[in-house]
Design a protein around this motif. Structure first.
Motif, short mmCIF file in Angstrom:
data_model
loop_
_atom_site.label_atom_id
_atom_site.label_comp_id
_atom_site.label_asym_id
_atom_site.label_seq_id
_atom_site.Cartn_x
_atom_site.Cartn_y
_atom_site.Cartn_z
N GLY A 1 -85.76 23.39 61.08
CA GLY A 1 -86.66 23.10 59.97
C GLY A 1 -86.46 24.19 58.93
N SER A 2 -87.00 25.37 59.26
CA SER A 2 -86.83 26.52 58.35
C SER A 2 -85.36 26.88 58.17
CB SER A 2 -87.57 27.74 58.92
OG SER A 2 -88.90 27.44 59.19
N TRP B 1 -89.21 14.29 60.71
CA TRP B 1 -90.25 14.63 59.74
C TRP B 1 -90.02 14.00 58.37
CZ3 TRP B 1 -93.96 16.71 62.35
CH2 TRP B 1 -93.74 17.73 63.26
N GLN C 1 -94.20 31.91 56.25
CA GLN C 1 -93.31 33.02 56.63
C GLN C 1 -92.01 32.96 55.82
OE1 GLN C 1 -95.05 31.11 58.91
NE2 GLN C 1 -96.49 32.78 59.25
N PHE D 1 -86.17 12.46 51.26
CA PHE D 1 -85.36 13.69 51.36
C PHE D 1 -85.19 14.00 52.85
CE2 PHE D 1 -85.17 18.38 51.46
CZ PHE D 1 -84.26 18.66 50.44
N THR E 1 -90.75 12.21 55.27
CA THR E 1 -91.85 11.56 54.55
C THR E 1 -91.34 10.30 53.87
OG1 THR E 1 -92.91 13.69 54.16
CG2 THR E 1 -93.55 11.89 52.68
N CYS F 1 -83.70 16.32 55.33
CA CYS F 1 -83.09 17.62 55.59
C CYS F 1 -83.42 18.09 57.02
CB CYS F 1 -83.62 18.61 54.54
SG CYS F 1 -82.91 20.25 54.62
N SER F 2 -84.72 18.11 57.35
CA SER F 2 -85.16 18.68 58.64
C SER F 2 -84.68 17.85 59.83
CB SER F 2 -86.68 18.76 58.69
OG SER F 2 -87.16 19.48 57.60
N THR G 1 -92.21 27.26 55.17
CA THR G 1 -93.48 27.77 55.71
C THR G 1 -93.90 29.04 54.97
OG1 THR G 1 -92.38 29.19 57.31
CG2 THR G 1 -92.86 26.93 58.04
#
Ligand SMILES: Cc1cc2nc3c(=O)[nH]c(=O)nc-3n(C[C@H](O)[C@H](O)[C@H](O)COP(=O)(O)OP(=O)(O)OC[C@H]3O[C@@H](n4cnc5c(N)ncnc54)[C@H](O)[C@@H]3O)c2cc1C
Length: 382
Positions: free
Chosen positions: A130-131, A155, A364, A122, A157, A124-125, A362
């Motif tokens: 990121g957020s 990032w 937050q 995946f 994975t 995306c970041s 995250t």
């Protein structure tokens, strides 16, 4: 109301638990120390039917639900959050196809995942976002009957293992004007970076992904142009209970290690377990695990039963992550100096737990989602 899992789910749990004890526990520390992915564990997990479990039967999959996936993931995470992440992240990869794929796309890209061990990542970041998914900078545009993608992801994975990527790219000028694309890893212009050196999750490879003038056929677009932001959000809504499961598995492992040590370590002539300050930490772990389970299993069950509750999925993710972090730290505290040694299993739990508060939104960001629902008047407790 029935809080019990089914006999089939209980059987599945026992099978994964045995697999973890036999095939993960004896070797995971070695792979963590080497920063290396234990491919043989994924191969066995695939053969035993513990991977890609939510791919529908009509595409060759097991056709199980999210609660089944949560049960499997919790057990795998007991063995190692890194290996559990790398096994489970295929679900994050194929979820956009389940959500927005055409029948042809599902047949073409889901079926191979069920036939042999393969990975879908995946993407995306980025280094700059990121957020803030709406602010993605990777661009895609149409040329004839192809899309051209240009940009860098960060990032990612399993990027070094992946045969396929689901890539989110900007297809309009405004924020949120994103689209999602299926990109085979062997497409010219796709380049995966070396695994990053991380604090924890070391047995799970994470890399940058460069996309340089990557050309893919227009039929690799998921949904319509501009659907990408919503596809990403819908994917996270169903992936977050699995992060809750990572937290529960890790916290259960911390609890077991804490109990074993507290019973055998003698201090002031008695076992540590006799001290009420130690008992308090043990009790906190049990309370946290049970509450995290309640949130996570309910969030997954609601999704399986067609009444998803986005707020609850976020509550499950944030709460379980915090329970895992506290349980890991308290376990280390109970182990004292020995907990701080790299030769013992406890410090890995602390390093691994931290990522749960970061990836897939995250702490937050979860609070922003939860408070937004409450303040906006659309939070409902079902
Ligand atoms: C091991 C690992 C594996 C990963 N795997 C993947 C993957 O497979 N695919 C993928 O696409 N991504 C992946 N990620 C990326 C991950 O999803 C992001 O790291 C995460 O979303 C946070 O983004 P960021 O690191 O850019 O932090 P930022 O977004 O820069 O945030 C930094 C800090 O600021 C806070 N913050 C940001 N915005 C706000 C706000 N509005 N209000 C208050 N605080 C705010 C954040 O909570 C955080 O504490 C992975 C990350 C890690 C560490």
């Amino acid at each position: 109301m029935d809080f019990r899992i089914t006999p089939e789910q209980e059987k599945l749990r026992q099978e994964v638990r045995e697999f973890v004890q036999k095939d993960i526990a004896p070797i995971i520390a070695e792979y963590d120390a080497k920063d290396e992915f234990p491919l043989q564990i994924a191969e066995k997990a695939f053969k035993k039917g513990f991977m890609n479990v939510r791919i529908p039967k009509k595409y060759g999959g097991h056709g199980l639900g999210l609660l089944d996936e949560v049960i499997i993931t919790e057990e795998l995470a007991y063995g190692g959050v890194g290996i559990a992440t790398s096994i489970n992240v295929n679900s994050l990869g194929f979820e956009p196809i389940l959500i927005a794929g055409t029948e042809e796309q599902k047949e073409k890209y889901l079926r191979p995942l069920t036939e042999k061990l393969s990975f879908i990542a995946f993407a995306c970041s980025e280094t700059v976002v990121g957020s803030d998914v709406a602010g993605i900078q990777c661009k895609a545009w149409k040329e004839g009957d192809e899309y051209v993608i240009n940009g860098t992801k960060y990032w990612i994975t399993n990027a070094i293992l992946a045969d396929l990527f689901v890539v989110f790219a900007k297809t309009g000028e405004k924020r949120k004007e994103l689209s999602a694309f299926i990109v085979p890893a062997d497409t010219p212009g796709v380049k995966v970076g070396p695994p990053m050196k991380k604090m924890g999750l070391r047995e799970s490879p994470t890399s940058a992904l460069a996309l340089k003038q990557v050309r893919i056929p227009e039929e690799n677009l998921l949904g319509k142009e501009g659907d990408g932001f919503q596809i990403a959000m819908d994917t996270f809504n169903s992936s977050r209970p699995a992060i809750g499961a990572f937290g529960i598995g890790l916290a259960r492992h911390a609890l077991d290690l804490a109990i074993n040590y507290a019973k055998k370590r003698i201090a002031f002539t008695v076992p540590l377990a006799n001290f009420q300050l130690i008992q308090e930490m043990i009790a906190d772990m049990v309370i946290g695990i049970e509450a995290a389970k309640g949130l996570t299993y309910k969030a997954a069950w609601l999704i399986d039963n067609g009444t998803p509750n986005i707020t609850l999925s976020s509550c499950a993710k944030i709460y379980s992550s915090e329970v895992a972090m506290k349980a890991a730290l308290d376990c280390l505290q109970i182990w004292g100096g020995r907990g701080y040694l790299r030769t013992n299993p406890v410090e890995k739990l602390v390093r691994d737990a931290k990522v749960l508060e970061i990836y897939e939104g995250t702490t937050q960001i979860q609070k922003i989602i939860i408070s937004g629902a409450a303040l906006g008047g659309y939070y409902k407790s079902n």
